[in-house]
Design a protein around this motif. Structure first.
Motif, short mmCIF file in Angstrom:
data_model
loop_
_atom_site.label_atom_id
_atom_site.label_comp_id
_atom_site.label_asym_id
_atom_site.label_seq_id
_atom_site.Cartn_x
_atom_site.Cartn_y
_atom_site.Cartn_z
N SER A 1 -43.88 20.51 87.27
CA SER A 1 -45.46 20.29 87.06
C SER A 1 -46.25 20.94 87.80
N SER A 2 -45.76 21.88 88.17
CA SER A 2 -46.99 23.45 88.76
C SER A 2 -46.01 24.29 88.97
N ILE A 3 -47.02 25.15 89.07
CA ILE A 3 -46.22 26.06 88.53
C ILE A 3 -45.35 27.12 89.79
N LYS A 4 -45.32 26.60 90.91
CA LYS A 4 -44.20 26.68 91.81
C LYS A 4 -43.20 26.58 91.95
N LEU A 5 -43.31 25.34 90.93
CA LEU A 5 -41.57 24.74 90.72
C LEU A 5 -41.30 25.45 89.38
N ALA A 6 -42.29 25.86 88.49
CA ALA A 6 -42.08 26.87 87.29
C ALA A 6 -41.44 27.88 87.53
N GLU A 7 -41.84 28.44 89.37
CA GLU A 7 -41.41 30.20 89.90
C GLU A 7 -40.02 29.91 90.02
N TYR A 8 -39.57 28.30 90.96
CA TYR A 8 -38.31 28.30 91.37
C TYR A 8 -37.34 27.86 90.33
N LEU A 9 -37.30 27.41 89.44
CA LEU A 9 -36.91 27.16 87.76
C LEU A 9 -36.60 28.64 87.71
N CYS A 10 -37.13 29.85 87.74
CA CYS A 10 -37.59 30.56 86.73
C CYS A 10 -35.88 31.56 87.27
N GLY A 11 -35.65 31.86 86.17
CA GLY A 11 -34.05 32.91 86.89
C GLY A 11 -33.03 31.86 86.72
N GLN A 12 -33.10 31.07 85.96
CA GLN A 12 -31.28 29.83 86.19
C GLN A 12 -31.30 29.44 85.42
N GLY A 13 -31.63 30.39 83.29
CA GLY A 13 -31.51 30.55 82.60
C GLY A 13 -32.16 29.01 81.78
N TRP A 14 -33.26 28.97 81.61
CA TRP A 14 -34.29 28.01 80.62
C TRP A 14 -34.12 28.69 79.70
N ASP A 15 -33.62 28.14 78.82
CA ASP A 15 -34.75 28.83 77.06
C ASP A 15 -36.46 28.73 77.02
N ASN A 16 -36.89 28.00 78.64
CA ASN A 16 -38.72 27.88 78.29
C ASN A 16 -39.25 26.80 79.25
N ILE A 17 -39.69 27.01 80.29
CA ILE A 17 -40.09 26.72 81.39
C ILE A 17 -41.66 25.81 80.55
N SER B 1 -44.52 35.34 83.89
CA SER B 1 -44.34 35.46 82.11
C SER B 1 -43.56 36.51 81.73
N ALA B 2 -43.63 37.78 82.83
CA ALA B 2 -43.12 39.06 82.39
C ALA B 2 -41.55 39.28 81.90
N ASN B 3 -40.62 38.04 82.93
CA ASN B 3 -39.79 37.99 82.63
C ASN B 3 -39.00 36.83 81.83
N HIS B 4 -39.24 36.74 82.39
CA HIS B 4 -39.44 34.69 81.05
C HIS B 4 -40.62 34.16 80.69
N SER B 5 -39.87 33.12 79.39
CA SER B 5 -40.58 32.57 78.45
C SER B 5 -40.88 31.05 79.63
N LEU B 6 -42.30 31.11 79.20
CA LEU B 6 -43.46 30.02 79.98
C LEU B 6 -44.04 29.61 78.98
N SER B 7 -44.81 28.29 79.35
CA SER B 7 -45.53 27.49 78.46
C SER B 7 -46.30 26.78 79.61
N VAL B 8 -47.65 26.68 78.83
CA VAL B 8 -48.68 25.85 79.44
C VAL B 8 -49.18 24.55 78.85
N GLN B 9 -50.01 23.61 79.43
CA GLN B 9 -51.59 23.23 79.10
C GLN B 9 -52.49 22.87 79.14
N LEU B 10 -53.04 22.56 78.18
CA LEU B 10 -54.15 22.83 77.73
C LEU B 10 -55.54 22.57 77.66
N VAL B 11 -56.76 22.12 77.79
CA VAL B 11 -56.98 21.00 78.33
C VAL B 11 -58.82 21.13 77.65
#
Length: 369
Positions: free
Chosen positions: A64-80, A98-108
């Motif tokens: 729900s936020s980039i803070k939560l995404a950062e917390y989840l990074c490094g936990q083996g998820w294919d994408n956050i 995004s230098a080391n993890h697969s991330l996607s965002v929402q655009l409006v």
């Protein structure tokens, strides 16, 4: 040592068995329908509970936020996926992650898309969020101009990869006819897929809300499901028909600090800073901030006679008690409270205590330490 022996102040309990059953049920439904389940982790916000989810074939997760995404990074998820209209002030943080993890965002909108196109240093995926009737956020389903401007800006850079369309039909929380809302949502996403799939053959559509995902069986040609609250459920979901009260897998353990025999009320240490202030209102206008359960070594039981939290302030909770509860409770006891909104209660509490007496992590608690 009993988990109850560790509790001296409000503590959020989690029943692992019920939580796993909830995750498995939704994972099985997704598999049965040929859909990918990408749960919204705003409810659990936990590494450990994420590990449970992976055991049921879940490989991607939503934040729900980039803070939560950062917390989840490094936990083996294919994408956050960050399912919130992206805040361009957080581009430096996104570049770092995004230098080391697969991330996607929402655009409006085009403005944020252009900022990302100008400033991203690594490839990031994106969904266009669609508003098909909820009215909170997203590009209106008929606003092809904005959609195509976002796609055009993204196409001019190799840093933004279009993944598809995301739709959150949040009005399923307020409308009894969830099937009709889901049919409208399916039609909206089908129309967009038909329109853009020749240009983007790998385009996917994702829909995410717990009431709809819990009761719907036919998802049509929607590709991915993204509910969140189903991991724990709560009283609001039970009232909406998404679950039963027996499916709720968290409860707030609260100490009893005073009892009024006259008013049949019990004062507990457990208020707005623990439960949050979400409320249900019955047909008679009575407010319900949570319902009492009785704690035991196996977890808790739901009493036949209902008792509920009638009012809360910052630290106080005032329970309207049944006769049976009044007859059995004393000052210094612990009671359990099923939350109205488990996401907010978990966010307030910042950690969980398992029925084995083990602490389980939560993003908010980790950032406070």
């Amino acid at each position: 040592m009993s988990y109850q022996d560790q509790i001296t102040s409000p503590t959020l309990l989690i029943n692992e068995q019920i939580t796993r059953a909830n995750i498995k049920r939704m994972a099985d439904k997704a598999a049965r329908n040929g859909k990918k389940l990408v749960p919204h982790w705003k409810t659990a916000q936990s590494h450990e509970i994420g590990n449970w989810a992976k055991e049921y074939g879940i490989k991607e997760v939503t934040a729900s936020s980039i803070k939560l995404a950062e917390y989840l990074c490094g936990q083996g998820w294919d994408n956050i996926h960050i399912a919130f209209p992206f805040n361009p002030l957080e581009i430096p943080r996104l570049n770092y992650l995004s230098a080391n993890h697969s991330l996607s965002v929402q655009l409006v909108n085009a403005a944020t898309t252009q900022k990302l196109a100008n400033e991203l240093t690594h490839e990031v995926g994106f969904f266009i969020e669609i508003d098909a009737g909820y009215g909170r956020t997203g590009v209106h389903i008929s606003d092809f101009g904005t959609m195509e401007e976002i796609i055009r800006i993204a196409a001019a850079t190799d840093k933004l990869k279009f993944k598809g369309f995301y739709l959150h039909p949040g009005h399923t929380y307020y409308t009894p006819d969830k099937a009709e809302i889901y049919e409208q949502s399916r039609q909206a996403l089908r129309m967009l897929k038909t329109k853009y799939q020749s240009e983007f053959p790998n385009l996917v559509t994702r829909i995410g809300d717990t009431p709809g995902c819990a009761v719907t069986e036919d998802f049509g040609d929607i590709d991915e499901l993204g509910p969140g609250n189903f991991v724990f459920f709560d009283l609001m979901q039970a009232e909406l028909g998404s679950c039963t009260k027996e499916d709720i897998s968290v409860c707030l353990a609260v100490p009893v600090v005073d009892i009024s025999l006259e008013r049949k009320e019990i004062l507990v240490h457990g208020g707005g800073v623990h439960l949050a202030k979400d409320v249900l209102v019955d047909a008679n206008g009575n407010k319900n901030f949570g319902e009492v359960v009785l704690l035991n070594e196996a977890g808790w039981t739901i009493p036949t006679d209902r008792s509920y939290v009638k009012s809360i302030s910052q630290e106080h909770g005032l329970i309207k008690a049944s006769d049976s509860l009044m007859a059995s409770v004393k000052v210094g006891d612990l009671l359990g409270i099923l939350p109205v909104h488990s996401c907010m209660t978990a966010d307030c509490m910042g950690e969980y205590l398992s029925l084995d007496g083990e602490k389980i992590d939560h993003c908010e608690g980790a950032f406070l330490k």
